[in-house]
Design an enzyme around this catalytic site. Structure first.
Site, mmCIF file in Angstrom:
data_model
loop_
_atom_site.group_PDB
_atom_site.id
_atom_site.type_symbol
_atom_site.label_atom_id
_atom_site.label_comp_id
_atom_site.label_asym_id
_atom_site.label_seq_id
_atom_site.Cartn_x
_atom_site.Cartn_y
_atom_site.Cartn_z
ATOM 1 N N CYS A 2 -5.105 -3.356 6.162
ATOM 2 C CA CYS A 2 -6.095 -2.632 6.958
ATOM 3 C C CYS A 2 -6.264 -3.339 8.293
ATOM 4 O O CYS A 2 -6.230 -4.559 8.370
ATOM 5 C CB CYS A 2 -7.458 -2.524 6.302
ATOM 6 N N ARG A 27 -0.525 -2.834 9.581
ATOM 7 C CA ARG A 27 -1.386 -3.421 8.551
ATOM 8 C C ARG A 27 -1.763 -2.432 7.455
ATOM 9 O O ARG A 27 -2.428 -2.797 6.476
ATOM 10 C CB ARG A 27 -2.674 -3.955 9.187
ATOM 11 N N TRP A 74 -5.063 0.550 4.269
ATOM 12 C CA TRP A 74 -4.133 0.356 3.159
ATOM 13 C C TRP A 74 -5.015 0.402 1.915
ATOM 14 O O TRP A 74 -5.828 -0.504 1.693
ATOM 15 C CB TRP A 74 -3.426 -0.988 3.277
ATOM 16 N N ASN A 100 -12.129 -4.464 6.289
ATOM 17 C CA ASN A 100 -10.824 -4.895 5.790
ATOM 18 C C ASN A 100 -11.103 -5.956 4.733
ATOM 19 O O ASN A 100 -11.799 -6.929 5.010
ATOM 20 C CB ASN A 100 -10.008 -5.476 6.956
ATOM 21 N N GLY A 101 -10.598 -5.760 3.530
ATOM 22 C CA GLY A 101 -10.816 -6.750 2.470
ATOM 23 C C GLY A 101 -11.149 -6.046 1.166
ATOM 24 O O GLY A 101 -10.991 -4.826 1.035
ATOM 25 N N GLU A 479 16.645 -11.979 -1.575
ATOM 26 C CA GLU A 479 16.098 -11.426 -0.334
ATOM 27 C C GLU A 479 16.749 -10.077 -0.005
ATOM 28 O O GLU A 479 16.068 -9.118 0.388
ATOM 29 C CB GLU A 479 16.306 -12.436 0.813
ATOM 30 N N LYS A 483 14.809 -6.486 0.389
ATOM 31 C CA LYS A 483 14.910 -5.690 1.630
ATOM 32 C C LYS A 483 15.349 -4.274 1.302
ATOM 33 O O LYS A 483 14.810 -3.321 1.829
ATOM 34 C CB LYS A 483 15.922 -6.376 2.564
ATOM 35 N N GLU A 486 12.508 -2.319 -0.638
ATOM 36 C CA GLU A 486 11.248 -1.991 0.044
ATOM 37 C C GLU A 486 11.394 -0.882 1.086
ATOM 38 O O GLU A 486 10.435 -0.166 1.346
ATOM 39 C CB GLU A 486 10.554 -3.226 0.628
ATOM 40 N N HIS A 502 24.330 -12.144 -19.653
ATOM 41 C CA HIS A 502 23.380 -12.491 -20.725
ATOM 42 C C HIS A 502 22.384 -11.367 -20.988
ATOM 43 O O HIS A 502 21.343 -11.606 -21.586
ATOM 44 C CB HIS A 502 22.671 -13.805 -20.384
ATOM 45 N N LYS A 597 2.136 -4.778 6.463
ATOM 46 C CA LYS A 597 2.794 -5.984 6.959
ATOM 47 C C LYS A 597 2.038 -7.250 6.588
ATOM 48 O O LYS A 597 2.620 -8.259 6.232
ATOM 49 C CB LYS A 597 2.909 -5.866 8.477
#
Ligand code: M6R
Length: 602
Positions: A2, A27, A74, A100-101, A479, A483, A486, A502, A597
């Site tokens: 947010c 955000r 968000w 925000n929070g 990584e 990528k 997402e 395995h 982000k």
């Protein structure tokens, strides 16, 4: 997570708030809203589901207002919808807030004070504004007192901006854990989650600290603590070039940021070089690290993956045992620590709540810490003992690329300086090695057409995919898989090549893409063997190898670099594969679904 903005001045508040929200969209972007008010007390609320562009088209351009607050969301409590979008208002319409929070005790607060109120949203935020109104009315408190009393009752994280309709000459703000800046202008002042939002208006910012309240008017920024004591704090100059915040001719920030990586490598070498052209790091950091008997790297997501590479670099060059931990696990399940631990927090944003909760705990135990971050003045940077900057320039795409390689490069520089200080490295050559890396990166970003056609061939219709490798290549596989998943939404696993047989090899079926990374001589043959095992079961295999270890059928051959730095180069084709795959699938590359982000909630 947010983004919030606020403005009070004499210009068109709508436009300044909307522009600020566009810059904060990274955000969170599932809904957005603004509330603007003019000196005649006419307030206007606009909210919309989806992106800021949707909000912009809903805002009535005829409205005249010179103060207001805004939010890009968000979702944490309640689905993305107009009803749950911020700003939220008290039932009597007097107070309007953005937040925000996460308010952890919102149910308890509701039960204790607000049973009489019919809440209109499913958000934890609405509780805050209703509580402020409740205290103002029932205890006849002025706005600051009601605001303070309400936030003292809250548990959790918040950055809040508040407007009281009965006094449009003031915007109020408060914070705990979530970031919030106050920006100073000439005849106006602003509030924002990140300087990026308001850099067009001012470059002078003051940090609001936890459990402080700000009273913001056109002329003044007053900060006080909960006991009412006034706090004087100097402003700082935000060193952000507004041109760095634009995409220029690129279709997406991610592509621009991938392309910037060779330049970031060269810039880092310059930033960490002394007048004699040797690499240098603050001697206090070197001394603290040298004294420690174990290093703990704490990070999340891509930064965690950079930490895995960092562990190899630190152990190889400094001989200091190093562990890497996921921050959301470490804080609440802390392992037995060594006698003299040294903590390294890796965070592009410097705001990640999961990492911060670990730092707060380690600070309570007086352990020294270093934050490696892209954002000077960020929360993690301020609260840790030392900071090293990534100098990567703003990273705006949600999918992290240049921050990952900058994090590894800073860890490599740090390791070499500490190793030299300990007498373990006689002939330092990181400057040359990073120069070779920069050239290798450049040759790969220039190979976009090849990588784009591999993305079409391998990833256009698949449902799932694998990256495999051993050692450093395994770290890069993790990584690369993050990528790809997402931004393309393909279920992708990064796997230790030898571990597939395995159990996980059961998932391989005809056409499953399996991409092997082969840059380490001692295990190259084994990894190739593991890839063959998947091919024998129908996998559509691809090889990314390093020059010298390549075979004629390999699909991408990266130039030869110092093997301990191979992740800096082998990751580039995987970033481009993800980019093109996402693009071909018609996704919003920079703003993938469900993500944000800067992850400022735990
Ligand atoms: O700002 P940070 O580096 O602390 O962020 C950590 C993760 O949230 C971040 O790396 C995330 O995994 C990225 N979206 C990956 O591309």
């Amino acid at each position: 997570m947010c983004g919030i903005v606020g403005y009070i001045g004499s210009r068109d508040a709508k436009e300044i708030l909307l522009h600020g929200l566009e810059k904060l969209e990274y955000r969170g972007y599932d809904s957005a809203g603004i509330f603007v008010i003019n000196e005649e007390n006419n307030g206007h609320l606009f909210k919309e589901k989806g992106r800021i562009a949707a909000l912009r088209s809903k805002v009535d351009n005829a409205v005249e207002a010179n103060a207001g607050i805004g939010h890009t969301r968000w979702a944490t409590h309640g689905e993305p919808s107009v009803r749950n979008a911020h700003p939220h208002q008290s039932a009597d319409g007097r107070f309007t807030i953005v937040h925000n929070g996460v308010i952890e005790n919102y149910q308890e607060v509701k039960d204790a004070y607000l049973e009489h109120v019919d809440l209109v949203s499913e958000t934890d935020t609405e509780i805050i504004v209703q509580l402020i109104a409740w205290f103002a009315e029932t205890e006849d408190l002025d706005t600051v007192s009601a605001f303070k009393k309400a936030i003292v009752a809250l548990e959790g994280s918040y950055a809040i901006a508040l407007v009281d309709n009965t006094d449009p000459e003031v915007v109020y703000a408060a914070k705990n854990k979530s970031p919030l800046l106050l920006g100073k202008g000439d005849g106006f002042n602003v509030i924002c989650s990140d300087a990026m939002a308001m850099i067009k208006e001012t470059n002078q910012f003051v940090e609001l600290m936890d459990k402080e309240i700000a009273v913001v008017t056109r002329e003044e920024l007053i900060i006080e603590n909960f006991s009412g004591e006034r706090i004087e704090r100097q402003s700082y100059t935000a060193e952000l070039d507004s041109n760095d915040l634009e995409k220029g001719t690129y279709p997406y920030y991610m592509l621009k940021e991938i392309d910037e990586q060779p330049a970031v490598m060269r810039r880092l070498v310059l930033k960490y070089q002394d007048e004699d052209d040797n690499l240098t790091i603050d001697p206090e950091i070197v001394s603290a690290m040298t004294k420690s008997d174990r290093i703990y790297i704490i990070a999340a997501g891509t930064s965690y993956h950079a930490g895995l590479v960092g562990k190899e670099l630190i152990e190889e060059m400094t001989n200091i045992p190093t562990e890497v931990h996921i921050s959301s696990e470490f804080g609440y399940h802390t392992p037995l620590l060594s006698e003299n631990p040294f903590f390294i927090f890796i965070s592009q944003s410097g705001e990640t709540a999961d990492s911060r909760q670990v730092l707060v705990k380690m600070n309570e135990m007086n352990y020294p810490s270093l934050t490696i971050t892209n954002v000077a003045g960020s929360t993690l940077s301020r609260e840790s003992t030392y900071t090293l900057l990534l100098h990567a320039g703003p990273e705006i795409a949600v999918a992290s690329t240049k921050a990952y390689t900058a994090q590894i490069a800073v860890l490599a520089i740090l390791s070499e300086v500490v190793g030299s200080e300990k007498g373990l490295i006689k002939e330092p050559n990181m400057i040359q090695d990073l120069g070779i890396v920069a050239n290798a990166m450049q040759s790969l970003v220039d190979e976009k057409d090849t990588i784009e056609s591999l993305a079409s061939d391998y990833l256009s219709i698949t449902r799932n995919a694998f990256y495999i490798g051993r050692g450093m290549d395994y770290h890069v596989a993790l990584e690369a898989a993050l990528k790809l998943k997402e931004i393309s939404y393909i279920q992708t696993e990064g796997f230790a090549a030898g571990e597939l047989k395995h159990g996980t090899i059961a998932l391989i079926e005809k056409g499953t893409p399996v991409i092997a990374l082969v840059t380490e001589k001692s295990v190259a043959g084994h990894t190739r063997g593991n890839l063959q095992e998947t091919k024998a079961r129908g996998a559509h295999t691809m090889v990314i190898s390093m020059d010298g270890l390549d075979r004629p059928d390999d699909h991408i051959v990266i130039p030869k670099v110092n093997p301990i730095l191979s992740p800096l180069v082998s990751v580039i084709p995987t970033q481009l594969l993800s980019y093109y795959c996402s693009l071909h699938r018609g996704n919003d590359v920079d703003k993938p679904r469900n993500l944000a982000k800067s992850v400022t909630v735990e």
